[in-house]
Write a protein that holds these residues in place. Structure first.
Motif, PDB file in Angstrom:
ATOM      1  N   LYS A 111      -1.394 -14.298   8.351  1.00 31.08           N
ATOM      2  CA  LYS A 111      -2.161 -15.360   7.689  1.00 31.08           C
ATOM      3  C   LYS A 111      -3.191 -14.759   6.720  1.00 31.08           C
ATOM      4  O   LYS A 111      -3.670 -13.645   6.945  1.00 31.08           O
ATOM      5  CB  LYS A 111      -2.873 -16.170   8.778  1.00 31.08           C
ATOM      6  N   ASN A 112      -3.530 -15.499   5.696  1.00 30.98           N
ATOM      7  CA  ASN A 112      -4.588 -15.045   4.783  1.00 30.98           C
ATOM      8  C   ASN A 112      -5.865 -14.736   5.569  1.00 30.98           C
ATOM      9  O   ASN A 112      -6.249 -15.508   6.450  1.00 30.98           O
ATOM     10  CB  ASN A 112      -4.908 -16.114   3.746  1.00 30.98           C
ATOM     11  N   GLY A 113      -6.480 -13.622   5.228  1.00 27.68           N
ATOM     12  CA  GLY A 113      -7.744 -13.267   5.866  1.00 27.68           C
ATOM     13  C   GLY A 113      -7.597 -12.644   7.247  1.00 27.68           C
ATOM     14  O   GLY A 113      -8.584 -12.345   7.907  1.00 27.68           O
ATOM     15  N   SER A 114      -6.342 -12.419   7.692  1.00 24.69           N
ATOM     16  CA  SER A 114      -6.145 -11.872   9.043  1.00 24.69           C
ATOM     17  C   SER A 114      -6.481 -10.384   9.120  1.00 24.69           C
ATOM     18  O   SER A 114      -6.711  -9.849  10.209  1.00 24.69           O
ATOM     19  CB  SER A 114      -4.701 -12.102   9.500  1.00 24.69           C
ATOM     20  N   GLY A 115      -6.482  -9.713   7.964  1.00 21.69           N
ATOM     21  CA  GLY A 115      -6.788  -8.284   7.941  1.00 21.69           C
ATOM     22  C   GLY A 115      -5.609  -7.425   7.516  1.00 21.69           C
ATOM     23  O   GLY A 115      -5.589  -6.220   7.750  1.00 21.69           O
ATOM     24  N   ARG A 116      -4.636  -8.042   6.817  1.00 21.51           N
ATOM     25  CA  ARG A 116      -3.434  -7.314   6.379  1.00 21.51           C
ATOM     26  C   ARG A 116      -3.779  -6.121   5.489  1.00 21.51           C
ATOM     27  O   ARG A 116      -3.312  -5.007   5.724  1.00 21.51           O
ATOM     28  CB  ARG A 116      -2.497  -8.246   5.575  1.00 21.51           C
ATOM     29  N   SER A 117      -4.576  -6.359   4.421  1.00 18.17           N
ATOM     30  CA  SER A 117      -4.826  -5.287   3.449  1.00 18.17           C
ATOM     31  C   SER A 117      -5.586  -4.133   4.100  1.00 18.17           C
ATOM     32  O   SER A 117      -5.341  -2.963   3.789  1.00 18.17           O
ATOM     33  CB  SER A 117      -5.629  -5.818   2.258  1.00 18.17           C
ATOM     34  N   THR A 118      -6.503  -4.466   5.007  1.00 18.16           N
ATOM     35  CA  THR A 118      -7.279  -3.421   5.695  1.00 18.16           C
ATOM     36  C   THR A 118      -6.342  -2.581   6.557  1.00 18.16           C
ATOM     37  O   THR A 118      -6.403  -1.343   6.531  1.00 18.16           O
ATOM     38  CB  THR A 118      -8.369  -4.079   6.577  1.00 18.16           C
ATOM     39  N   ILE A 119      -5.465  -3.253   7.287  1.00 18.29           N
ATOM     40  CA  ILE A 119      -4.528  -2.528   8.156  1.00 18.29           C
ATOM     41  C   ILE A 119      -3.534  -1.743   7.309  1.00 18.29           C
ATOM     42  O   ILE A 119      -3.266  -0.566   7.586  1.00 18.29           O
ATOM     43  CB  ILE A 119      -3.821  -3.505   9.123  1.00 18.29           C
ATOM     44  N   ALA A 120      -3.014  -2.369   6.250  1.00 21.28           N
ATOM     45  CA  ALA A 120      -2.037  -1.685   5.386  1.00 21.28           C
ATOM     46  C   ALA A 120      -2.645  -0.409   4.798  1.00 21.28           C
ATOM     47  O   ALA A 120      -2.004   0.644   4.785  1.00 21.28           O
ATOM     48  CB  ALA A 120      -1.575  -2.617   4.277  1.00 21.28           C
ATOM     49  N   SER A 121      -3.916  -0.479   4.354  1.00 25.70           N
ATOM     50  CA  SER A 121      -4.524   0.710   3.739  1.00 25.70           C
ATOM     51  C   SER A 121      -4.842   1.780   4.785  1.00 25.70           C
ATOM     52  O   SER A 121      -4.707   2.971   4.521  1.00 25.70           O
ATOM     53  CB  SER A 121      -5.746   0.345   2.893  1.00 25.70           C
ATOM     54  N   ASN A 122      -5.231   1.361   5.992  1.00 31.44           N
ATOM     55  CA  ASN A 122      -5.475   2.355   7.056  1.00 31.44           C
ATOM     56  C   ASN A 122      -4.175   3.021   7.502  1.00 31.44           C
ATOM     57  O   ASN A 122      -4.146   4.234   7.743  1.00 31.44           O
ATOM     58  CB  ASN A 122      -6.197   1.709   8.247  1.00 31.44           C
ATOM     59  N   LEU A 123      -3.109   2.240   7.609  1.00 36.00           N
ATOM     60  CA  LEU A 123      -1.807   2.837   7.952  1.00 36.00           C
ATOM     61  C   LEU A 123      -1.400   3.832   6.864  1.00 36.00           C
ATOM     62  O   LEU A 123      -0.915   4.926   7.145  1.00 36.00           O
ATOM     63  CB  LEU A 123      -0.729   1.752   8.079  1.00 36.00           C
ATOM     64  N   ALA A 124      -1.633   3.434   5.607  1.00 33.98           N
ATOM     65  CA  ALA A 124      -1.238   4.277   4.471  1.00 33.98           C
ATOM     66  C   ALA A 124      -1.989   5.619   4.488  1.00 33.98           C
ATOM     67  O   ALA A 124      -1.367   6.674   4.345  1.00 33.98           O
ATOM     68  CB  ALA A 124      -1.481   3.539   3.163  1.00 33.98           C
TER      69      ALA A 124
END
Ligand SMILES: Nc1ncnc2c1ncn2[C@@H]1O[C@H](COP(=O)(O)OP(=O)(O)OP(=O)(O)O)[C@@H](O)[C@H]1O
Ligand SMILES: [Mg+2]
Length: 245
Positions: free
Chosen positions: A11-24
């Motif tokens: 969902k929007n605002g769930s923290g996808r981009s933060t998690i994606a960048s940390n995984l990266a």
């Protein structure tokens, strides 16, 4: 070369981009060649989590219009410190009025021609399967990290998407994670309600929250508090799962 596509969806605002960048950054820190692709069709977003800029000449918009593979690859922007990490996204200065809907053939061509250049090809999806790159990303993904912020809204969002998740045959690829957990609702009850088991439960952390503005993911800057340590530990758990695939 071993190459895996990882979609980060929720969902929007769930923290996808933060998690994606940390995984990266975690994967790039381990010596893998990593691409982080922002699927947003509205504005350049994901680069900010890494303190990076995507100029207009390297916008994903250019890559989608490109005919040959070399021109597509040219749109990846290298991280300044982590030389194995590359970002592709709309540029920082995009004007949404100039953007058009991504055509399925364009998106497919971009994915197929660039994904095998990297060990991990992480797609920071939007919440909407109406967005071409999100749907294609989830379809082509070897693993889908599903981010759920434990809340009543998140439960409703998940329930509304159950049939679509089944239709896209995502179930066997899902790594469901609870993020930004503030213990507002009972996680066990949520799992039962959603009929899933979280692989990781990432806590609320102030450093994580701030990292959106600093461009320094906590997996790169390091832990300060117990919550940061817990967050990093859970990210590493996901990384181990991705490596095991
Ligand atoms: N574990 C966490 N602890 C504290 N804050 C968090 C955590 N995860 C994400 N946030 C914060 O929550 C907000 C949303 O996170 P993020 O931008 O990663 O979500 P998103 O799903 O990509 O959102 P968008 O719909 O805007 O693309 C940001 O301000 C981020 O800093
Ligand atoms: Mg985002």
């Amino acid at each position: 070369m071993r190459s895996l596509v990882i979609a980060v969806w929720g969902k929007n605002g769930s923290g996808r981009s933060t998690i994606a960048s940390n995984l990266a950054v975690c994967l790039a820190g381990k010596g893998y060649l990593v691409a982080l692709v922002g699927a947003s069709k509205a504005y350049g977003s994901v680069q900010h989590y890494l303190g990076m800029e995507v100029p207009e000449e390297k916008s994903i918009k250019k890559a989608l219009e490109a005919i040959n593979e070399d021109d597509m690859v040219k749109s990846f922007v290298q991280h300044k410190r982590l030389k194995d990490l590359f970002v592709m996204s709309l540029s920082n200065t995009e004007n949404c009025l100039r953007l058009k809907t991504v055509k399925e053939e364009e998106g497919k061509s971009l994915l197929i021609n660039t994904k095998d250049k990297f060990n991990y090809y992480i797609i920071d999806c939007t919440e909407s399967f109406g967005d071409t790159l999100t749907t294609l990303g989830c379809r082509y993904a070897d693993r889908v990290v599903e981010v759920i912020r434990p809340s009543i809204q998140a439960a409703a969002f998940r329930a509304a998407h159950r049939e679509l998740i089944d239709g896209l045959k995502l179930a066997s690829k899902l790594i469901p994670v609870a993020n930004n957990n503030k213990n507002l609702i009972d996680i066990n009850e949520l799992e039962q309600k959603l009929k899933l088991k979280f692989t990781g439960i990432l806590p609320y952390s102030r450093s994580v929250e701030r990292s959106e503005g600093t461009g320094e993911p906590v997996c790169l800057s390091g832990a300060v508090t117990r919550a940061d340590r817990e967050y990093i530990k859970e990210i590493r758990k996901i990384v181990v799962l991705l490596e095991a695939k």
